[in-house]
Enzyme design. Structure first.
Site, short mmCIF file in Angstrom:
data_model
loop_
_atom_site.label_atom_id
_atom_site.label_comp_id
_atom_site.label_asym_id
_atom_site.label_seq_id
_atom_site.Cartn_x
_atom_site.Cartn_y
_atom_site.Cartn_z
N ASN A 191 34.70 27.63 54.42
CA ASN A 191 34.15 26.82 53.04
C ASN A 191 35.00 25.80 52.61
O ASN A 191 34.55 24.68 52.13
CB ASN A 191 33.55 27.85 52.02
N MET A 200 38.17 37.26 47.23
CA MET A 200 37.83 38.56 47.26
C MET A 200 38.31 39.65 45.99
O MET A 200 38.75 40.59 46.30
CB MET A 200 38.14 39.32 48.69
N HIS A 254 28.44 32.87 47.11
CA HIS A 254 28.07 34.13 47.59
C HIS A 254 27.15 34.24 48.68
O HIS A 254 25.75 33.39 48.45
CB HIS A 254 27.31 35.13 46.33
#
Ligand code: GAR
Length: 191
Positions: free
Chosen positions: A15, A90, A109
Site C-alpha cells: 500500500n 499492526m 482496513h
C-alpha cells in the site's frame, strides 16, 4: 494544497508502494516525507528507501508504548509531519500520537467496517463465507478500527480462486481507494 505525511508500515508495504506511485504521478495531495516501522525486517522500509524517502525503524517491543511513541513523535516533528497514514501498521496507536495529531491519523482496513475489525480482516470474512467484503479508510481513534469512515467500498468475493483470489481482489481495491481517501482527508483538513 499538500500536507506533509508520515506512513507507518509493519510489513510488505504494497500500500505504501501504491501511494508512492500516486505521489510520483502527481495524484496525491499529501507529500510522504518519512516512513516509520516497528519491524526491522519490514520490506516497506526498503520500498521507502528506494523511492528516496527517509525510512526509520523504531523498536517497540520490550519498552513502554509511551516511550516508543515519544521517539516516533520526535522523528515526525523533526520532519514537520501534519498527517499520519497507517498502511499495514499492526499496532494500536496510543495517546502520545493520538493527542499530538488529533483527527489527522488515517488507517486502511481490509474489510467493510464495522464488519470484521482486527488483525485478520480478509481471513475472517473468508471464514464467515460472505459474498462480498470491502475496504475501509477511516480516522483512527482510541478504539480498535472504530474511527469515522473517510471512504469505503465493497469488493465482491471472487467465485473461484479461493482465499488467494479474495486477497488479491481486496488488495487491488486498497490500492485504488487509499490515495483517494488520503486526498479527501487532506481537503477536509484544509476546509
Ligand atoms: C493491508 O491489507 C492492510 O489493509 C492491512 O494489512 C495489509 C498490509 O499490506 N491492515 C490491517 O489489517 C490493519 N488492521 P501491505 O503491507 O502490503 O500494504
Amino acid at each position: 494544497m499538500t500536507v506533509r505525511a508520515a506512513v507507518f508500515v509493519s510489513g510488505s508495504g504494497t500500500n505504501l508502494e501504491a501511494l508512492l506511485k500516486r505521489q510520483e504521478a502527481g495524484d496525491l495531495q499529501a507529500q510522504i516525507v518519512t516512513v516509520i516501522s516497528d519491524n526491522p525486517d519490514a520490506f516497506g522500509l526498503q520500498r521507502a528507501a528506494s523511492h528516496g524517502i527517509p525510512a526509520h525503524y523504531v523498536p517497540a517491543r520490550g519498552r513502554p508504548k509511551a516511550e516508543y511513541e515519544t521517539e516516533v513523535l520526535h522523528i515526525l516533528q523533526e520532519a514537520g509531519v501534519e498527517m499520519i497514514i497507517l498502511a499495514g501498521y499492526m499496532r494500536f496507536v496510543g495517546p502520545t500520537l493520538l493527542n499530538a495529531w488529533p483527527g489527522a491519523i488515517l488507517n486502511i482496513h481490509p474489510a467493510y467496517l464495522p464488519e470484521f475489525p482486527g488483525a485478520h480482516g480478509i481471513r475472517d470474512a473468508w471464514e464467515a463465507g460472505v459474498k462480498e467484503t470491502g475496504v475501509t479508510v477511516h480516522y483512527v481513534d482510541e478504539g480498535v478500527d472504530t474511527g469515522p469512515v473517510i471512504l469505503q467500498e465493497r469488493v465482491p468475493v471472487p467465485e473461484t480462486g479461493g482465499l488467494e483470489a479474495m486477497e488479491a481482489a481486496v488488495h487491488a481495491k486498497e490500492y485504488d481507494l487509499f490515495w483517494r481517501a488520503v486526498n479527501k482527508a487532506v481537503s477536509h483538513q484544509h476546509k
